[in-house]
Scaffold this active site. Structure first.
Site, PDB file in Angstrom:
ATOM      1  N   LYS B  78      79.917  16.088 110.226  1.00 46.26           N
ATOM      2  CA  LYS B  78      79.632  17.472 110.589  1.00 46.26           C
ATOM      3  C   LYS B  78      80.955  18.210 110.814  1.00 46.26           C
ATOM      4  CE  LYS B  78      76.783  20.088 113.909  1.00 46.26           C
ATOM      5  NZ  LYS B  78      75.898  19.958 115.078  1.00 46.26           N
ATOM      6  N   SER B 153      71.540  22.185 114.533  1.00 48.63           N
ATOM      7  CA  SER B 153      72.670  22.724 113.799  1.00 48.63           C
ATOM      8  C   SER B 153      73.304  21.761 112.807  1.00 48.63           C
ATOM      9  CB  SER B 153      73.751  23.169 114.795  1.00 48.63           C
ATOM     10  OG  SER B 153      74.231  22.051 115.525  1.00 48.63           O
ATOM     11  N   SER B 177      70.288  19.295 118.043  1.00 46.31           N
ATOM     12  CA  SER B 177      70.996  19.622 116.796  1.00 46.31           C
ATOM     13  C   SER B 177      71.077  18.509 115.765  1.00 46.31           C
ATOM     14  CB  SER B 177      72.415  20.101 117.112  1.00 46.31           C
ATOM     15  OG  SER B 177      72.394  21.453 117.475  1.00 46.31           O
TER      16      SER B 177
END
Lengths: 470, 458
Positions: B78, B153, B177
């Site tokens: 990420k 996210s 997330s």
């Protein structure tokens, strides 16, 4: 100082840089100065993803500072974030201890012309320093070397009246922290900085007025000047029917008065939150006692002991004004009866050299010199001369005394020879003595001393003169 | 080769690389190609050069006899996890060209275990968002159905797994997330016990809530990945060595099920089906309610927005980041930050300033209450089974805040939570369920997950 019937009430916040090797939350060097931005890393630059790790040495020095100031140490203290935007604050917040400081409730005893007084310490907490801003023409340069250097902030109650007490407080605080070896306390380098809160009231009043804070004053005498000028300013406003506005001010060293900077921030302005990246700090009783065990006596304690052993008050104060003096004097390890004489010699002939940065004699040399003087081997003039010489040459006082002929003259034959010489030179005195005026012997004795350049041992000279005229 | 590679597990691939059946370089070449052809917008930055040199190094280490648990296994990262020398943008215009000089500890541990980084994945800007649609680089699409939400996210991480360009991914989870996109894209996401994975190098949004999370295409791989990245790190004071609770197959577990009526039918049937598998083992399965469920989401938003305001205060563009052409801090922030992020920061300011911070303090108190409530729930139940979201797989842009209720407990309390894509909705798309346990209960969660998937306990 009293001005038009008003006095200044003063509380002080002191920021003291702890003398750790590394910064508070990273392993960068915490040393003062150096090439700009040469001592920083992702952590103290607040780079994204970098996390603070508490330096245990900073915690220890903070506890030492707290103990030296007679504070209670909290078993658990916590860190918080204090937010404000400023270019020299890379994270946009300062890591500090707002809600649960590491130390609370201490005191500092001060002496002024009005007598002794206790100033209460409200709290002492750990926080990080910010960087420094420098202007270069149109450029604003940020030097991050100081970012993250550990500080303790020490906050007093508004217990001081007038500039004299405030200055005495800062001096005593500085001395105490120097002896606790937590900071070098150099006001000119900013390792000890004071924010002074001043309000005024009619002399002897008990209520507290609205206060103004004068930030970052960097010498004790400026603290005094800032308070006196603030007393006048606030009193004049009140007497002319005005109101004091709570605000933050700065002291102008050139003008000798303070100037307005901004409205005083409130707690909400800083949007304090718990520092989620740092776990609560544990300093339990066992830890605190271990730290206490590493600490030496405080200057006020050493001073009281010296006075009790017969040292003059002023000399005791001077010896305890710097850890270096007190340490050095302590190492001399004098027997009780020799302490006052030792202090005398130390204050007159060693401390001035230490202060001026001259080479000063070693403990051994000082001790040898002192004993030579106390045993009558050399006189005070020679003792002082020897201290000067051995500092310079590194030779032992005994060798130097021999080399420069400084030992007291005790040899009977030699002294008798000098008496004979003196008698020849002072015929009129000899005549008077022979007539029975014995007081004239003093003239002969004086002449012998002169001839020996002060080295002749006075009692031996008196005896020799007596014998000569028998 | 490509057919073999498509549905392979990380464990199997590592075995093949270790045994010399395939080289790390060969394996990685395949996955790099897939990643570079990715049509779903999973990646912000591809790491082709780094991947090939890492693979070469792994091949050498294998040749020298070193044992590497994740030899040659491709993974994605990420883009809020710092990678030395590689752009770490947090999907923000502000950090568009930010290249850190340091790497996250979790990333370094993966490299040390022989895994190969393929690219940095898309996400909601600074991890603020639940749909992956606040990224400066555009929204990642759900490979299962591009009209459906991807979840955020860690949207790109889930997409990179679902589309098969990697076998493992490092996500992060502040309030769901990692778990939400895992469920929506049909992969696995674990939010581990707070402190079990070092946060060093994770660009924090709300540090007291978040963890770097293992995401994977299979359950066993997820556990393997967690094992590699977990453990105390001297660079993160909140990290610690966790003593994990062991699973005893002979001891029946007590299972609490939280399933509010307002959940839609597909969700209800997925959770019920999972619960059935557990009661089939003669375990005690009961309905429970979670503490302060009317307040939990608000408490989460209040506290996390305050921390977001604080953590993002450092972005003044003076030292790094994109400076506005107007040259001011304010312009740099308002140009560099997206609307959602600016709103969240403004909420944080409000929370901390309003009434002298009273809102913030009340939320802290409620968080404490929720923790206490969950603690006592865990005294009665070993694991708690919940939905991931009220709706099965929502359409793009339809999610809103309601999706967070099941997610926030694990972050508010620091306990582990695992999302498994267990059920199927009417269109055959995955419906996730969530398992939670008390801190240190990760092993229980993995074992219970295997049971729910109908596999024998290993």
């Amino acid at each position: 100082m009293i001005y038009k019937g008003y006095e200044a009430v003063v509380g002080i916040e002191v920021h003291v840089e702890l003398k750790t090797k590394e910064k508070a939350f990273c392993t960068c060097s915490a040393e003062y100065g150096g090439e700009m931005n040469s001592k920083c890393c992702p952590v103290c630059l607040g780079m994204p993803g970098a996390l603070p790790v508490v330096n245990p040495e900073a915690v220890k020095l903070a506890v030492k500072a707290g103990l030296a100031l007679g504070c209670e140490t909290s078993e658990i203290s916590r860190f918080d974030r204090k937010h404000y935007f400023y270019p020299d604050l890379p994270k946009g917040y300062q890591i500090t201890q707002f809600y649960d400081p590491i130390c609370k409730n201490g005191e500092v005893k001060i002496k002024t012309s009005m007598g002794e007084k206790t100033v209460r310490i409200e709290r002492l907490h750990i926080e990080e320093d910010a960087g420094k801003l420098k202007r270069d023409g149109d450029l604003l340069i940020i030097d991050h070397n100081r970012c993250g250097v550990p500080l303790v902030e020490i906050v007093t109650y508004p217990d001081m009246i007038g500039s004299e007490e405030a200055m005495a407080f800062v001096n005593e605080l500085r001395r105490t922290l120097l002896f606790a070896e937590v900071s070098d306390c150099k006001m000119n380098e900013g390792s000890l900085r004071c924010d002074v809160n001043v309000s005024v009231r009619p002399v002897g009043g008990t209520s507290l007025g609205r206060r103004c804070e004068i930030k970052n004053i960097n010498s004790v005498s400026f603290i005094g000047k800032a308070i006196d000028s603030e007393l006048k300013r606030q009193t004049d406003i009140i007497l002319s029917g005005g109101k004091i506005v709570t605000e933050t001010r700065r002291f102008s060293e050139t003008k000798g008065v303070s100037e307005r900077m901004r409205d005083k921030e409130t707690t909400a302005d800083y949007k304090y939150i718990r520092e989620p990246d740092i776990l609560p700090l544990k300093t339990d009783r066992e830890y605190v006692e271990r730290v206490r065990g590493e600490m030496r006596a405080l200057p006020c304690e050493i001073e009281a002991e010296l006075i009790a052993s017969g040292v003059k008050k002023e000399q005791a104060e001077l010896i305890c004004s710097e850890p270096m003096f007190a340490d050095c004097f302590e190492k001399v390890k004098l027997s009780a009866s020799d302490i006052p004489a030792g202090a005398n010699l130390f204050v007159s002939d060693v401390i001035p050299k230490m202060t001026s940065g001259d080479v000063y004699p070693s403990v051994e040399a000082f001790l040898q010199c002192l004993h030579m003087y106390l045993d009558g081997e050399v006189n005070i003039v020679s003792a002082r001369e020897l201290l000067k010489l051995c500092g310079k040459t590194g030779e032992s006082p005994r060798d130097l005394a021999g080399k420069h002929g400084m030992f007291m003259l005790r040899d009977e034959w030699e002294i008798m020879r000098l008496v004979e010489e003196a008698a020849e030179e002072c015929e009129s005195a000899v005549r008077e003595i022979k007539k029975g005026k014995l007081t004239a012997k003093k003239v002969i004795v004086g002449q012998v001393m002169k001839l020996s350049r002060g080295r002749a041992e006075p009692r031996a000279v008196n005896e020799a003169v007596d014998r000569y005229f028998q | 080769m490509s057919n073999n590679m498509k549905n392979i597990s990380a464990q199997r691939l590592a075995e093949m690389v270790r045994s010399g059946e395939i080289s790390a370089t060969e394996a990685v070449t395949y996955y790099i190609r897939r990643a570079s052809e990715d049509p779903w917008g999973a990646y912000i930055t591809l790491m082709e050069k780094e991947a090939l040199s890492a693979a070469e190094a792994v091949d050498k280490r294998i040749a020298s006899g070193e044992y590497l648990p994740l030899a040659g296994v491709p993974f994605s990262v990420k883009d809020n996890i710092c990678t030395e020398g590689v752009k770490t943008t947090c999907a923000s215009h502000f950090l568009e060209n930010f290249i850190p000089s340091y790497s996250a500890t979790a990333y370094l541990r993966l490299l040390a275990s022989g895994a190969i980084p393929v690219g940095k994945t898309n996400m909601d800007e600074f991890a603020v968002g639940g749909e992956g649609d606040t990224s400066y680089f555009g929204t990642s699409l759900n490979p299962l159905d591009r009209t459906k939400a991807t979840g955020g996210s860690s949207s790109g991480s889930a997409v990179s797994l679902a589309s098969g360009s990697v076998l493992l991914s490092l996500g992060s989870d502040t309030g769901g997330s990692a778990r939400l996109p895992a469920a929506f894209c049909g992969v696995y996401g674990m939010k581990p016990t707070y402190g079990s994975v070092s946060r060093f190098g994770l660009v924090g949004m709300a540090p007291s809530f978040e963890q770097i999370c293992p995401m994977s295409a299979s359950l066993d791989d997820n556990e393997l990945l967690l094992r590699v990245i977990t453990g105390k790190d001297l660079r993160d004071m909140t990290s610690k060595d966790i003593s994990y609770e062991q699973f005893d197959g002979d001891k029946p577990l007590r299972v609490g099920v939280f399933l509010p009526d307002e959940c839609d039918l597909d969700v209800r049937s997925a959770v019920k089906c999972a619960a059935q598998k557990l009661s089939d083992r003669m375990w005690n399965v009961e309905n429970v309610s979670l503490p302060e469920s009317a307040e939990a989401v608000r408490v989460y938003y209040t506290l996390s927005s305050a921390e977001t305001y604080s953590n993002l205060a450092r972005f003044d563009a003076l030292r790094y980041g994109r400076m506005s052409e107007r040259g001011t801090v304010i312009d740099s922030r308002s140009e560099g930050f997206g609307k959602t992020l600016r709103e969240r920061i403004a909420e944080g300011v409000y929370v901390l300033e309003h009434n002298g911070g009273e809102v913030y303090r009340r939320a802290l108190e409620l968080r404490r209450k929720i923790r206490v409530g969950m603690e006592s729930l865990y005294e009665e139940y070993d694991v708690i089974l919940t939905p991931v979201c009220h709706t099965a797989l929502p359409d793009r842009g339809s999610l809103g805040y309601s999706g967070d209720l099941f997610m926030v407990y694990a972050n508010l309390c620091g306990c582990p939570a695992l999302v498994i894509p267990l059920g199927r909705d009417g269109d055959g798309l995955p419906v996730g369920v969530q398992l939670m346990a008390n801190c240190g209960g990760e092993k229980l969660l993995y074992e219970v997950g295997r049971i729910m998937e109908g596999r024998d306990v290993t």
